[in-house]
Design an enzyme around this catalytic site. Sequence first.
Site, mmCIF file in Angstrom:
data_model
loop_
_atom_site.group_PDB
_atom_site.id
_atom_site.type_symbol
_atom_site.label_atom_id
_atom_site.label_comp_id
_atom_site.label_asym_id
_atom_site.label_seq_id
_atom_site.Cartn_x
_atom_site.Cartn_y
_atom_site.Cartn_z
ATOM 1 N N LYS A 113 0.840 -1.196 0.000
ATOM 2 C CA LYS A 113 0.000 0.000 0.000
ATOM 3 C C LYS A 113 0.877 1.249 0.000
ATOM 4 C CE LYS A 113 -3.497 2.389 2.697
ATOM 5 N NZ LYS A 113 -4.418 2.367 3.817
ATOM 6 N N GLU A 144 10.401 -4.933 4.437
ATOM 7 C CA GLU A 144 10.423 -6.339 4.015
ATOM 8 C C GLU A 144 10.145 -6.447 2.517
ATOM 9 O OE1 GLU A 144 8.858 -5.116 6.597
ATOM 10 O OE2 GLU A 144 8.954 -6.467 8.333
ATOM 11 N N GLY A 185 -4.945 -1.876 4.948
ATOM 12 C CA GLY A 185 -4.199 -3.033 4.443
ATOM 13 C C GLY A 185 -4.899 -4.352 4.710
ATOM 14 N N ARG A 186 -5.394 -4.530 5.931
ATOM 15 C CA ARG A 186 -5.998 -5.820 6.303
ATOM 16 C C ARG A 186 -7.396 -5.997 5.713
ATOM 17 N NH1 ARG A 186 -4.759 -2.407 10.316
ATOM 18 N NH2 ARG A 186 -6.373 -1.521 11.627
ATOM 19 N N GLU A 224 -4.873 -6.548 14.678
ATOM 20 C CA GLU A 224 -4.356 -5.232 14.274
ATOM 21 C C GLU A 224 -5.484 -4.197 14.350
ATOM 22 O OE1 GLU A 224 -2.585 -4.255 10.240
ATOM 23 O OE2 GLU A 224 -0.732 -4.598 11.313
ATOM 24 N N HIS A 284 -5.473 -33.099 17.705
ATOM 25 C CA HIS A 284 -4.353 -33.934 18.156
ATOM 26 C C HIS A 284 -3.201 -33.085 18.671
ATOM 27 C CE1 HIS A 284 -6.199 -37.628 16.656
ATOM 28 N NE2 HIS A 284 -6.721 -36.828 15.736
ATOM 29 N N LYS A 332 9.436 -1.038 14.204
ATOM 30 C CA LYS A 332 10.041 -0.725 12.892
ATOM 31 C C LYS A 332 11.150 0.307 13.076
ATOM 32 C CE LYS A 332 5.810 -1.140 10.098
ATOM 33 N NZ LYS A 332 4.835 -0.395 9.318
HETATM 34 O O1 LIG Z 1 1.054 -2.743 2.220
HETATM 35 P P1 LIG Z 1 2.166 -2.160 3.010
HETATM 36 O O2 LIG Z 1 2.148 -0.649 3.008
HETATM 37 O O3 LIG Z 1 3.499 -2.692 2.542
HETATM 38 O O4 LIG Z 1 1.984 -2.581 4.509
HETATM 39 C C1 LIG Z 1 2.012 -3.929 4.900
HETATM 40 C C2 LIG Z 1 1.458 -4.122 6.275
HETATM 41 O O5 LIG Z 1 2.208 -3.389 7.208
HETATM 42 C C3 LIG Z 1 1.368 -2.832 8.209
HETATM 43 O O6 LIG Z 1 1.305 -1.470 7.995
HETATM 44 C C4 LIG Z 1 1.867 -3.129 9.583
HETATM 45 O O7 LIG Z 1 3.206 -2.823 9.703
HETATM 46 C C5 LIG Z 1 0.019 -3.487 7.957
HETATM 47 O O8 LIG Z 1 -1.027 -2.745 8.444
HETATM 48 C C6 LIG Z 1 0.049 -3.644 6.484
HETATM 49 O O9 LIG Z 1 -0.918 -4.550 6.042
#
Ligand SMILES: O=P(O)(O)OC[C@H]1O[C@](O)(CO)[C@@H](O)[C@@H]1O
Length: 546
Positions: free
Chosen positions: A209, A215, A270-271, A356, A387, A507
């Site tokens: 987003k 990452e 995002g979620r 979240e 199990h 972060k």
């Molecule tokens: O889509 P982006 O901006 O890479 O964010 C990834 C995820 O990181 C977060 O902001 C949490 O760090 C989530 O809310 C989001 O889904």
Amino acid sequence: MESSVHLTQTAEWEALAAHHHELADTHLRDLFASDPDRGERLVVEAGDLYLDYSKHRLTSETIERLTDLGARVDLLGRAAAMMGGDRINTTEDRAVLHTALRAPRDAVVTLDGENVVPAVHEVLDRMRAFAEAVRSGKWTGYTGRPVRTVVNIGIGGSDLGPAMATRALRSYCHPALDVRFVSNIDGADLAHALADLDPAETLFIVASKTFTTLETLTNAASARDWLVAALGDEAAVAYHFAAVSTATEKVEAFGIDPANMFEFWEWVGGRYSLPSAIGLPLMIAIGPERFDEFLAGYRVIDEHFASAPLTENLPALMGLIGVWYVNLFDAPTHAILPYNEELVRFPAFLQQLDMESNGKRVTREGEAVDYHTGPVVWGEPGTNGQHAFFQLLHQGTRIVPCDFIGTCRPTHELDVHHDLLTANLFAQGEALAFGKPAPAVSAEGVPDELVPHRAFPGNVPSSTLLVPQLTPHVLGQLIAAYEHKVFTQGVVWDINSFDQWGVELGKALANRISPELQRAAEPELAHDSSTNALIRRYRRLRSRHA
Ligand SMILES: O=P(O)(O)OC[C@H]1O[C@](O)(CO)[C@@H](O)[C@@H]1O
């Protein structure tokens, strides 16, 4: 609810607490004995979803008290405000319009004087064309070969939704296309995903987003290096990379052709973004028509949630019953137990959606809450969970409300397996609710000293969500039901379910520590002694030649 009114001081809350006081020790055995038809009455249907909530420690009066509370906090008014484009995410000054992502083409959803629906459908149309081109082999890579593997690079909401849904709908996926997901900054994730791939036949979708997430950008940069090294030309990137983002300039700066960028908007959390362009890998996997059915499924539940009275409103009841356990029974966790292997990633998806959203400790006005909010959400498909951790559900000391999710028809031909699977689902709900008291154990001839070990207290509450089959349409309904459940709870708790400031501190600290891991100098003194010692030890041992 006016912000000056404190949740736990409302008459509705006090009535609920008084009612809990009366009912708290009542056993489900007694509730069923005194109300034998409750299994047929305490149910609600919406679209293809059938929710049996009779195995909860509640009565019709509880539902009345809970829905009174829902009315007091103006749950449906708040849902209308969300769906109507109010800026309910006040800490980020954003509207929350994920429901507009699945609105029909002729719907009107106005934000700042503009109807957002045409833009939603414009992107969906572009996604369809792109997905068709990839699926049919018309989209060719730098060397002219069609795509055989799609690798989605994203994390959190830019990974969990499409990864969960692609897995859930694997029996609908294109047989000759492999769709993979890489999320973790741990190089093991990307390295393993790429190990058996031919760059000439690989398409990356970089999904973020913000297009700032460490990452995702690290994985995307390594993927680009891998591709360029193999194909020998920077120009290859345009043929093998697409992006899904709200940040056009950052996508361009990365080197991805804006023609291959699929947009979404800041008003999509995002979620909650799976039905946006974030769903592109899913659309490529299952095809645009199935994706349309998926969106239509969401819509069924959106319309139901917006209009059904609270006593017949499936997501609202799921949320309110959850409040009953979190706040009145002090249940710290909530288990998600899909009896369908295809839903293996559903608990992880719901963890982000729920935790979240509702892992918050201050009200919308910034005042500390004096009640619990979101539970720890966890789970695993049955029968595997049986199990592993069901022992604690049956005989542990904690109350764990459970959601059993079952499908009547399998998406495979092994019907015998499916009946056994479903028998286990129904048996677990029954065993958890009714248990096996000590006298019944003794009556079976169990030696006295073993009776306490072999008795089951029961009274463990569960919902059973039964659906006909795990189709795209049904999956959309299931997800929307949980989205609105989470919304319901956020409204009751008077928290902002749509920001996530709690992820920021870690972060920032990681950004500070990262260069320190590579320097020979002492870690900054500002760290505590534990962090300093860990940094030193890591630096000593990280060398491959140590
Ligand atoms: O889509 P982006 O901006 O890479 O964010 C990834 C995820 O990181 C977060 O902001 C949490 O760090 C989530 O809310 C989001 O889904």
